[in-house]
Design a protein around this motif. Sequence first.
Motif, PDB file in Angstrom:
ATOM      1  N   TYR A 142      -9.156   9.609  29.983  1.00 37.47           N
ATOM      2  CA  TYR A 142      -8.302   8.923  29.008  1.00 37.47           C
ATOM      3  C   TYR A 142      -8.526   9.392  27.575  1.00 37.47           C
ATOM      4  O   TYR A 142      -7.617   9.323  26.752  1.00 37.47           O
ATOM      5  CB  TYR A 142      -8.533   7.415  29.068  1.00 37.47           C
ATOM      6  CG  TYR A 142      -8.049   6.779  30.346  1.00 37.47           C
ATOM      7  CD1 TYR A 142      -6.701   6.488  30.536  1.00 37.47           C
ATOM      8  CD2 TYR A 142      -8.931   6.478  31.368  1.00 37.47           C
ATOM      9  CE1 TYR A 142      -6.248   5.907  31.703  1.00 37.47           C
ATOM     10  CE2 TYR A 142      -8.487   5.887  32.548  1.00 37.47           C
ATOM     11  CZ  TYR A 142      -7.145   5.615  32.710  1.00 37.47           C
ATOM     12  OH  TYR A 142      -6.709   5.038  33.878  1.00 37.47           O
ATOM     13  N   ARG A 143      -9.752   9.860  27.245  1.00 38.75           N
ATOM     14  CA  ARG A 143     -10.046  10.136  25.838  1.00 38.75           C
ATOM     15  C   ARG A 143     -10.638  11.531  25.597  1.00 38.75           C
ATOM     16  O   ARG A 143     -10.758  11.947  24.444  1.00 38.75           O
ATOM     17  CB  ARG A 143     -11.025   9.073  25.305  1.00 38.75           C
ATOM     18  CG  ARG A 143     -10.492   7.659  25.449  1.00 38.75           C
ATOM     19  CD  ARG A 143     -11.478   6.651  24.864  1.00 38.75           C
ATOM     20  NE  ARG A 143     -11.625   6.813  23.428  1.00 38.75           N
ATOM     21  CZ  ARG A 143     -10.832   6.238  22.530  1.00 38.75           C
ATOM     22  NH1 ARG A 143      -9.821   5.468  22.933  1.00 38.75           N
ATOM     23  NH2 ARG A 143     -11.025   6.422  21.253  1.00 38.75           N
ATOM     24  N   GLY A 144     -11.045  12.241  26.630  1.00 40.87           N
ATOM     25  CA  GLY A 144     -11.583  13.583  26.455  1.00 40.87           C
ATOM     26  C   GLY A 144     -12.924  13.640  25.751  1.00 40.87           C
ATOM     27  O   GLY A 144     -13.276  14.668  25.156  1.00 40.87           O
ATOM     28  N   GLU A 145     -13.697  12.567  25.785  1.00 41.58           N
ATOM     29  CA  GLU A 145     -14.984  12.514  25.075  1.00 41.58           C
ATOM     30  C   GLU A 145     -16.161  12.896  25.963  1.00 41.58           C
ATOM     31  O   GLU A 145     -17.259  13.147  25.460  1.00 41.58           O
ATOM     32  CB  GLU A 145     -15.215  11.097  24.531  1.00 41.58           C
ATOM     33  CG  GLU A 145     -14.162  10.651  23.543  1.00 41.58           C
ATOM     34  CD  GLU A 145     -14.273   9.185  23.184  1.00 41.58           C
ATOM     35  OE1 GLU A 145     -13.706   8.799  22.146  1.00 41.58           O
ATOM     36  OE2 GLU A 145     -14.931   8.442  23.936  1.00 41.58           O
ATOM     37  N   VAL A 146     -15.965  12.898  27.287  1.00 40.88           N
ATOM     38  CA  VAL A 146     -17.041  13.193  28.234  1.00 40.88           C
ATOM     39  C   VAL A 146     -16.700  14.474  28.976  1.00 40.88           C
ATOM     40  O   VAL A 146     -15.524  14.737  29.281  1.00 40.88           O
ATOM     41  CB  VAL A 146     -17.231  12.016  29.220  1.00 40.88           C
ATOM     42  CG1 VAL A 146     -18.322  12.313  30.237  1.00 40.88           C
ATOM     43  CG2 VAL A 146     -17.549  10.729  28.457  1.00 40.88           C
ATOM     44  N   GLN A 147     -17.731  15.271  29.288  1.00 44.76           N
ATOM     45  CA  GLN A 147     -17.513  16.558  29.941  1.00 44.76           C
ATOM     46  C   GLN A 147     -16.808  16.388  31.286  1.00 44.76           C
ATOM     47  O   GLN A 147     -16.937  15.380  31.950  1.00 44.76           O
ATOM     48  CB  GLN A 147     -18.846  17.300  30.137  1.00 44.76           C
ATOM     49  CG  GLN A 147     -19.842  16.596  31.039  1.00 44.76           C
ATOM     50  CD  GLN A 147     -20.775  15.680  30.281  1.00 44.76           C
ATOM     51  OE1 GLN A 147     -20.371  15.090  29.272  1.00 44.76           O
ATOM     52  NE2 GLN A 147     -22.002  15.574  30.750  1.00 44.76           N
ATOM     53  N   LYS A 148     -16.088  17.432  31.696  1.00 43.64           N
ATOM     54  CA  LYS A 148     -15.269  17.371  32.898  1.00 43.64           C
ATOM     55  C   LYS A 148     -16.107  17.232  34.172  1.00 43.64           C
ATOM     56  O   LYS A 148     -15.652  16.677  35.162  1.00 43.64           O
ATOM     57  CB  LYS A 148     -14.395  18.626  33.006  1.00 43.64           C
ATOM     58  CG  LYS A 148     -13.354  18.763  31.899  1.00 43.64           C
ATOM     59  CD  LYS A 148     -12.320  17.665  31.978  1.00 43.64           C
ATOM     60  CE  LYS A 148     -11.242  17.858  30.926  1.00 43.64           C
ATOM     61  NZ  LYS A 148     -10.235  16.768  30.951  1.00 43.64           N
ATOM     62  N   GLY A 149     -17.327  17.748  34.181  1.00 41.20           N
ATOM     63  CA  GLY A 149     -18.152  17.687  35.393  1.00 41.20           C
ATOM     64  C   GLY A 149     -18.924  16.399  35.550  1.00 41.20           C
ATOM     65  O   GLY A 149     -19.920  16.342  36.294  1.00 41.20           O
ATOM     66  N   SER A 150     -18.495  15.325  34.881  1.00 29.23           N
ATOM     67  CA  SER A 150     -19.245  14.064  34.907  1.00 29.23           C
ATOM     68  C   SER A 150     -19.308  13.455  36.301  1.00 29.23           C
ATOM     69  O   SER A 150     -20.302  12.815  36.664  1.00 29.23           O
ATOM     70  CB  SER A 150     -18.628  13.058  33.930  1.00 29.23           C
ATOM     71  OG  SER A 150     -17.254  12.850  34.241  1.00 29.23           O
ATOM     72  N   VAL A 156     -16.015   4.348  39.393  1.00 32.73           N
ATOM     73  CA  VAL A 156     -16.897   4.714  38.291  1.00 32.73           C
ATOM     74  C   VAL A 156     -16.108   4.796  36.982  1.00 32.73           C
ATOM     75  O   VAL A 156     -14.952   5.247  36.957  1.00 32.73           O
ATOM     76  CB  VAL A 156     -17.584   6.075  38.561  1.00 32.73           C
ATOM     77  CG1 VAL A 156     -18.680   6.346  37.536  1.00 32.73           C
ATOM     78  CG2 VAL A 156     -18.145   6.139  39.969  1.00 32.73           C
ATOM     79  N   ALA A 157     -16.760   4.360  35.901  1.00 31.34           N
ATOM     80  CA  ALA A 157     -16.216   4.522  34.547  1.00 31.34           C
ATOM     81  C   ALA A 157     -17.301   5.123  33.664  1.00 31.34           C
ATOM     82  O   ALA A 157     -18.492   4.836  33.846  1.00 31.34           O
ATOM     83  CB  ALA A 157     -15.750   3.183  33.982  1.00 31.34           C
ATOM     84  N   THR A 158     -16.906   5.963  32.718  1.00 30.47           N
ATOM     85  CA  THR A 158     -17.855   6.556  31.782  1.00 30.47           C
ATOM     86  C   THR A 158     -17.399   6.290  30.355  1.00 30.47           C
ATOM     87  O   THR A 158     -16.211   6.116  30.083  1.00 30.47           O
ATOM     88  CB  THR A 158     -17.971   8.083  31.981  1.00 30.47           C
ATOM     89  OG1 THR A 158     -16.727   8.696  31.641  1.00 30.47           O
ATOM     90  CG2 THR A 158     -18.323   8.415  33.428  1.00 30.47           C
ATOM     91  N   THR A 159     -18.355   6.292  29.451  1.00 31.23           N
ATOM     92  CA  THR A 159     -18.054   6.150  28.024  1.00 31.23           C
ATOM     93  C   THR A 159     -19.276   6.567  27.224  1.00 31.23           C
ATOM     94  O   THR A 159     -20.407   6.502  27.718  1.00 31.23           O
ATOM     95  CB  THR A 159     -17.670   4.707  27.664  1.00 31.23           C
ATOM     96  OG1 THR A 159     -17.361   4.636  26.266  1.00 31.23           O
ATOM     97  CG2 THR A 159     -18.787   3.732  27.965  1.00 31.23           C
ATOM     98  N   ARG A 160     -19.060   6.978  25.993  1.00 28.50           N
ATOM     99  CA  ARG A 160     -20.170   7.313  25.093  1.00 28.50           C
ATOM    100  C   ARG A 160     -20.466   6.181  24.109  1.00 28.50           C
ATOM    101  O   ARG A 160     -21.450   6.241  23.381  1.00 28.50           O
ATOM    102  CB  ARG A 160     -19.861   8.596  24.315  1.00 28.50           C
ATOM    103  CG  ARG A 160     -19.931   9.858  25.179  1.00 28.50           C
ATOM    104  CD  ARG A 160     -19.835  11.112  24.323  1.00 28.50           C
ATOM    105  NE  ARG A 160     -19.945  12.320  25.130  1.00 28.50           N
ATOM    106  CZ  ARG A 160     -21.097  12.887  25.477  1.00 28.50           C
ATOM    107  NH1 ARG A 160     -22.234  12.346  25.086  1.00 28.50           N
ATOM    108  NH2 ARG A 160     -21.104  13.988  26.196  1.00 28.50           N
ATOM    109  N   VAL A 161     -19.609   5.174  24.065  1.00 28.67           N
ATOM    110  CA  VAL A 161     -19.797   4.081  23.107  1.00 28.67           C
ATOM    111  C   VAL A 161     -20.504   2.918  23.788  1.00 28.67           C
ATOM    112  O   VAL A 161     -20.598   2.842  25.016  1.00 28.67           O
ATOM    113  CB  VAL A 161     -18.447   3.622  22.519  1.00 28.67           C
ATOM    114  CG1 VAL A 161     -17.761   4.772  21.812  1.00 28.67           C
ATOM    115  CG2 VAL A 161     -17.548   3.064  23.614  1.00 28.67           C
ATOM    116  N   ASN A 162     -20.992   2.000  22.985  1.00 29.08           N
ATOM    117  CA  ASN A 162     -21.727   0.838  23.492  1.00 29.08           C
ATOM    118  C   ASN A 162     -20.731  -0.274  23.807  1.00 29.08           C
ATOM    119  O   ASN A 162     -20.234  -0.954  22.905  1.00 29.08           O
ATOM    120  CB  ASN A 162     -22.742   0.381  22.440  1.00 29.08           C
ATOM    121  CG  ASN A 162     -23.631  -0.733  22.965  1.00 29.08           C
ATOM    122  OD1 ASN A 162     -23.730  -0.936  24.180  1.00 29.08           O
ATOM    123  ND2 ASN A 162     -24.288  -1.443  22.063  1.00 29.08           N
TER     124      ASN A 162
END
Length: 452
Positions: free
Chosen positions: A20-28, A69-75
């Motif tokens: 959705y945001r392109g903030e995490v690497q593609k191989g996550s 699974v969901a990923t994010t870099r923010v808290n």
Amino acid sequence: MISQFFVLSQRGDNIVFRDYRGEVQKGSAEIFFRKVKFWKDDGQEEAPPVFNLDGVNYFHVKVVGLLFVATTRVNVSPSLVLELLQRIARVIKDYLGILNEDSLRKNFVLVYELLDEVIDFGYAQTTSTEVLKSYVFNEPIVVDAARLQPLNPAAIFMQGTKRMPGTAVTKSVVANEPGGRRREEIFVDIIEKISVTFSSSGYILTSEIDGTIQMKSYLTGNPEIRLALNEDLSIGRGGGRSIYDYRSSSGSGVVILDDCNFHESVRLDNFEVDRTLTLVPPDGEFPVMNYRMTQEFKPPFRINTLIEEAGSLKAEVILKISAEFSSSIIANTIAIQMPLPKYTIRATFELEPAANGQTTDFKEVNKRLEWGIKKIVGGSEHTLRAKLTFSQELHGNLTKESGPVSMTFTIPMYNASKLQVKYLQIAKKSSTYNPYRWVRYVTQANSYVARL
């Protein structure tokens, strides 16, 4: 706010992926699965639902063998994301009818359309099946439920004069029957997860029930319905009574709940008077009522454990499981685990002569005894003897270095709290409604532990 969402199979295959945001690497997805599969931190066997790796927060829930699974870099709030993942799984199941790898692959276009409406630029928009019907127009490709392995032996539940197959609710809420007919049906489940801790002598130290009245509606026109619960239902603890020591006129017993909450569609106009709930059920599956009970209740199983020395380098373990429910009820998928002393190098097992459908194993890496039982009939007892061999002489207290014993199980058509649905009334009369006196009760172990 989340950056990515993906669904993985048990093998780690990427079934659904949306960035959705392109903030995490593609191989996550590959990084996540490798970390979860080989989780070793702090001696844990399974990865926690939330963890951080290289600055990326990973959130995951496991639903019918699939990893959401969901990923994010923010808290962000872990509870918020985990609840969002559960609701996404529920919405997909409402549309597909059956949630598994096969149905996801066959309906990937519909699933991606749902994800685009549920989440926009990483922010949740809606998880209501009712609301999504106005924006999602793809029809599901129905997967044949008859080919699926049933969850338990009670594949057919009977009450009254009609019977309904256990796969009756595994159909999409938006798909029509052959011939274009709509399914005018509604289903109710009472699902309870119990937590019990036994002392070494078999007495109950703590006990708790977390329950849900789950409903799935296929009714057109959103008619108003009334759901009646036990007349003797009480909210809030009082008197310290045991629920199985008192009986009401209906024979179901006094039910005392610590607290409860209701779905937003439920009206409580008459709840204090006659314990009936009034609601207009939305399409799909939703929890009508969540409740919690810590009042004393009769546990379905008793666990008795004995471990004693049998020489300088040997010991013997005796596990006894007693089923304390009616012989007409069958528990299934029972798994018992017991941590052993860290210097255990071998374990040999001895089962009862007619122990069909039972498995035993010693996990040398984790120093753990495992005992699996396919099914247990109410009123029966099962015993396991294990002879342990150690690599060094015993110096400490053997019981302190072993246990506790933990147990998981599923019991169809049984509920420990005695909460019951007395009747369900549909206000609008229609000849197309297909009523079945069918309420499914399921009890599962959340934390069932016996100390040594």
